[in-house]
Enzyme design. Structure first.
Site, PDB file in Angstrom:
ATOM      1  N   ASP A  67     104.619  44.621  94.999  1.00 52.30           N
ATOM      2  CA  ASP A  67     105.780  44.945  94.179  1.00 52.30           C
ATOM      3  C   ASP A  67     106.829  45.715  94.979  1.00 52.30           C
ATOM      4  O   ASP A  67     106.558  46.227  96.066  1.00 52.30           O
ATOM      5  CB  ASP A  67     105.371  45.740  92.920  1.00 52.30           C
ATOM      6  CG  ASP A  67     104.208  46.701  93.168  1.00 52.30           C
ATOM      7  OD1 ASP A  67     104.022  47.137  94.321  1.00 52.30           O
ATOM      8  OD2 ASP A  67     103.480  47.004  92.215  1.00 52.30           O
ATOM      9  N   ASN A 136      97.501  53.566  82.765  1.00 49.68           N
ATOM     10  CA  ASN A 136      97.523  52.735  81.548  1.00 49.68           C
ATOM     11  C   ASN A 136      96.864  51.368  81.787  1.00 49.68           C
ATOM     12  O   ASN A 136      97.014  50.465  80.981  1.00 49.68           O
ATOM     13  CB  ASN A 136      98.966  52.547  81.057  1.00 49.68           C
ATOM     14  CG  ASN A 136      99.852  51.867  82.109  1.00 49.68           C
ATOM     15  OD1 ASN A 136      99.369  51.467  83.155  1.00 49.68           O
ATOM     16  ND2 ASN A 136     101.131  51.744  81.813  1.00 49.68           N
ATOM     17  N   GLU A 143     102.384  45.805  83.295  1.00 50.45           N
ATOM     18  CA  GLU A 143     102.145  46.859  82.320  1.00 50.45           C
ATOM     19  C   GLU A 143     101.416  46.270  81.098  1.00 50.45           C
ATOM     20  O   GLU A 143     101.440  45.056  80.882  1.00 50.45           O
ATOM     21  CB  GLU A 143     103.493  47.450  81.877  1.00 50.45           C
ATOM     22  CG  GLU A 143     104.331  48.031  83.021  1.00 50.45           C
ATOM     23  CD  GLU A 143     103.848  49.397  83.495  1.00 50.45           C
ATOM     24  OE1 GLU A 143     102.645  49.712  83.352  1.00 50.45           O
ATOM     25  OE2 GLU A 143     104.684  50.164  84.029  1.00 50.45           O
TER      26      GLU A 143
HETATM   27  C1  F6R Z   1     101.478  49.785  93.812  1.00 44.69           C
HETATM   28  C2  F6R Z   1     100.958  49.222  92.582  1.00 44.69           C
HETATM   29  C3  F6R Z   1     100.460  50.058  91.461  1.00 44.69           C
HETATM   30  C4  F6R Z   1      99.527  51.200  91.918  1.00 44.69           C
HETATM   31  C5  F6R Z   1      99.116  52.050  90.728  1.00 44.69           C
HETATM   32  C6  F6R Z   1      98.287  53.231  91.147  1.00 44.69           C
HETATM   33  O1  F6R Z   1     101.871  48.776  94.710  1.00 44.69           O
HETATM   34  O2  F6R Z   1     100.974  48.033  92.476  1.00 44.69           O
HETATM   35  O3  F6R Z   1      99.782  49.256  90.533  1.00 44.69           O
HETATM   36  O4  F6R Z   1      98.418  50.645  92.547  1.00 44.69           O
HETATM   37  O5  F6R Z   1     100.252  52.504  90.034  1.00 44.69           O
HETATM   38  O6  F6R Z   1      99.069  54.103  91.901  1.00 44.69           O
HETATM   39  P1  F6R Z   1      98.416  55.330  92.713  1.00 44.69           P
HETATM   40  O7  F6R Z   1      97.553  54.716  93.757  1.00 44.69           O
HETATM   41  O8  F6R Z   1      99.580  56.064  93.300  1.00 44.69           O
HETATM   42  O9  F6R Z   1      97.644  56.114  91.715  1.00 44.69           O
END
Ligand code: F6R
Length: 240
Positions: A67, A136, A143
């Site tokens: 992303d 979440n 999401e």
């Molecule tokens: C990032 C991504 C997100 C993260 C998720 C967890 O490229 O795709 O899905 O993997 O938000 O983020 P952290 O590792 O910072 O807790």
């Protein structure tokens, strides 16, 4: 889905990192699916150290990130491109020509999605995909919603995600939109490695592992993947 609980984030990083290293040792032009955030850092440390020790070369590897934020220049210090450059790409011998990102500033999100899908396909598909999980239950920026997505798309981030990630933004407000790979693009990876560490992930991990497959917990779809390994620390596993 294979669930493995370990004591420390560093141990998990070594275990997950060695899965990536082995993939490249077995196939020098392997295609790696990569994530940003705090979770992958120990895994990227392991990969960088293995490369520095001469155990693996990433010269022929292609990478696809999950992303990228919209409305933020790629060169901004908070872009996911900058994150990956600092935390992995500058520390390994990857050829930057083979590094692929969604363009968060593309004028036509659907055309951008088609471009990314075509590039993944032309590379031969993703051999191994790294995933973190949001509080979440999101994976990439899929999401919770009423249906699972397929290819990449432009997403309006939820309040929970904005709250979790805005701590990294000090000069500009955190963007509210991102381009993200869809659930279909993730599920087409041949192998998936998801890492979750810390108490804040425990509820999402419980829903992913113990709940039904439900787009309100996007990570729950991973139960349907034929080769998915989940690494957890004790805190993330505490509600299982
Ligand atoms: C990032 C991504 C997100 C993260 C998720 C967890 O490229 O795709 O899905 O993997 O938000 O983020 P952290 O590792 O910072 O807790």
């Amino acid at each position: 889905m294979k669930v493995i609980t370990m004591n420390t984030a560093a141990e998990i990083g070594a275990a997950a990192g060695s899965m990536f290293v082995q993939t490249v040792q077995n196939k020098e032009n392997a295609v790696l699916g990569l994530a940003t955030g705090a979770t992958p850092l120990p895994t990227y440390d392991y990969m960088a150290q293995a490369c520095a020790r001469g155990e693996v070369s990433f010269k022929k590897v292609s990478t696809f990130n999950l992303d990228e934020y919209c409305d933020l220049p790629q060169s901004h210090k908070n872009s996911y491109f900058t994150f990956m450059s600092e935390n992995l790409f500058s520390r390994i011998d990857v050829d930057m020509q083979n590094v692929h990102f969604l363009n968060g500033n593309a004028p036509d999100a659907e055309a951008e999605s088609r471009r990314y899908a075509a590039e993944i396909e032309a590379a031969g598909g993703i051999d191994i995909q790294f995933l973190g999980i949001g509080r979440n239950g999101h994976i990439a920026f899929n999401e919770p919603s009423d249906k699972f997505t397929n290819d990449a798309f432009k997403v309006h981030l939820t309040e929970s995600t904005i709250e979790a990630n805005s701590i990294y933004f000090d000069d500009v407000p955190m963007p509210h939109y991102a381009m993200t790979m869809g659930i279909g693009s993730i599920m087409r990876a041949k192998k998936i490695v998801l890492v979750a560490t810390g108490k804040s992930k425990a509820e999402a991990v419980r829903a992913m592992i113990c709940g039904d497959i439900d787009p309100h917990c996007p990570a729950s779809i991973l139960k349907a993947h034929p080769d998915c390994t989940i690494f957890l620390d004790e805190d993330a596993a505490s509600l299982l």
